[in-house]
Design a protein around this motif. Structure first.
Motif, short mmCIF file in Angstrom:
data_model
loop_
_atom_site.label_atom_id
_atom_site.label_comp_id
_atom_site.label_asym_id
_atom_site.label_seq_id
_atom_site.Cartn_x
_atom_site.Cartn_y
_atom_site.Cartn_z
N LYS A 1 184.59 82.99 67.09
CA LYS A 1 183.99 82.69 65.78
C LYS A 1 183.05 81.49 65.87
O LYS A 1 181.96 81.50 65.29
CB LYS A 1 185.09 82.44 64.75
N THR A 2 183.42 80.48 66.63
CA THR A 2 182.58 79.30 66.80
C THR A 2 181.30 79.65 67.57
O THR A 2 180.20 79.26 67.17
CB THR A 2 183.34 78.18 67.53
N LEU A 3 181.44 80.39 68.66
CA LEU A 3 180.28 80.74 69.49
C LEU A 3 179.28 81.64 68.77
O LEU A 3 178.08 81.52 68.95
CB LEU A 3 180.73 81.45 70.77
N THR A 4 179.79 82.59 67.99
CA THR A 4 178.93 83.60 67.38
C THR A 4 178.57 83.30 65.92
O THR A 4 177.78 84.03 65.33
CB THR A 4 179.59 84.98 67.43
N SER A 5 179.17 82.27 65.37
CA SER A 5 178.97 81.92 63.96
C SER A 5 179.36 83.07 63.02
O SER A 5 178.89 83.14 61.89
CB SER A 5 177.51 81.52 63.69
N TYR B 1 174.18 80.28 71.93
CA TYR B 1 173.37 80.22 73.15
C TYR B 1 172.11 81.06 73.08
O TYR B 1 171.29 80.99 73.98
CB TYR B 1 174.20 80.61 74.37
N CYS B 2 171.92 81.88 72.04
CA CYS B 2 170.67 82.65 71.98
C CYS B 2 170.00 82.66 70.61
O CYS B 2 168.87 83.11 70.50
CB CYS B 2 170.88 84.07 72.51
N MET B 3 170.66 82.18 69.59
CA MET B 3 170.08 82.21 68.25
C MET B 3 170.08 80.81 67.66
O MET B 3 171.14 80.19 67.53
CB MET B 3 170.92 83.14 67.36
N PRO B 4 168.91 80.31 67.29
CA PRO B 4 168.88 78.99 66.64
C PRO B 4 169.70 79.01 65.35
O PRO B 4 169.83 80.05 64.70
CB PRO B 4 167.40 78.78 66.31
N GLU B 5 170.25 77.88 64.99
CA GLU B 5 171.08 77.78 63.80
C GLU B 5 170.36 78.28 62.55
O GLU B 5 170.95 78.89 61.67
CB GLU B 5 171.55 76.34 63.60
N ASP B 6 169.05 78.04 62.47
CA ASP B 6 168.26 78.46 61.32
C ASP B 6 167.85 79.93 61.39
O ASP B 6 167.17 80.42 60.51
CB ASP B 6 166.99 77.61 61.20
#
Length: 126
Positions: free
Chosen positions: A112-116, A11-16
């Motif tokens: 783990k899913t939310l924060t990667s 919700y706050c950091m793009p995947e890249d």
């Protein structure tokens, strides 16, 4: 305090990821203390929250908290908005009154899913 974070919350950091600010673009520890001093004495600020990215990733955090807590009109509470991750005793000694962390979910798998990242235990550490 910093734009760095050791999580990659969806919700706050793009995947890249993001382009972090260059160190010369950040305020120095002394500049932050001076800015807080001006805000407290000239603008009647009464509360300070040390937040932004993950504040504990800023190497000089304790050196900022300490001087702020002894200002002539020290703002209270001195509040860290993120997880203390094993730094609680040092920050308390420096004058921090409280820390406020956000546990995105009680479920380790969802966290783990939310924060990667698989770092839920870090958040729960004192």
């Amino acid at each position: 305090m910093t734009d760095w974070c050791n999580l990659r919350c969806t919700y706050c950091m793009p995947e890249d990821g993001l382009q972090w600010l260059a160190k010369p673009d950040l305020l120095t520890d002394d500049e932050i203390v001076r800015l807080i001093d001006i805000a407290v004495t000239s603008l009647s600020i009464e509360e300070i929250r040390f937040t932004g990215g993950e504040p504990l990733l800023r190497p000089g955090l304790v050196g900022i908290v300490g001087p702020v807590t002894v200002l002539e009109r020290a703002p209270v509470p001195h509040d860290l908005r993120h997880r203390p991750q094993g730094h609680a005793a040092v920050l308390k000694t420096a004058g921090l009154d409280r820390a406020n962390g956000s546990l995105n979910t009680p479920s380790p798998d969802v966290f783990k899913t939310l924060t990667s990242r698989d770092r839920r235990q870090d958040l729960l550490a004192p």
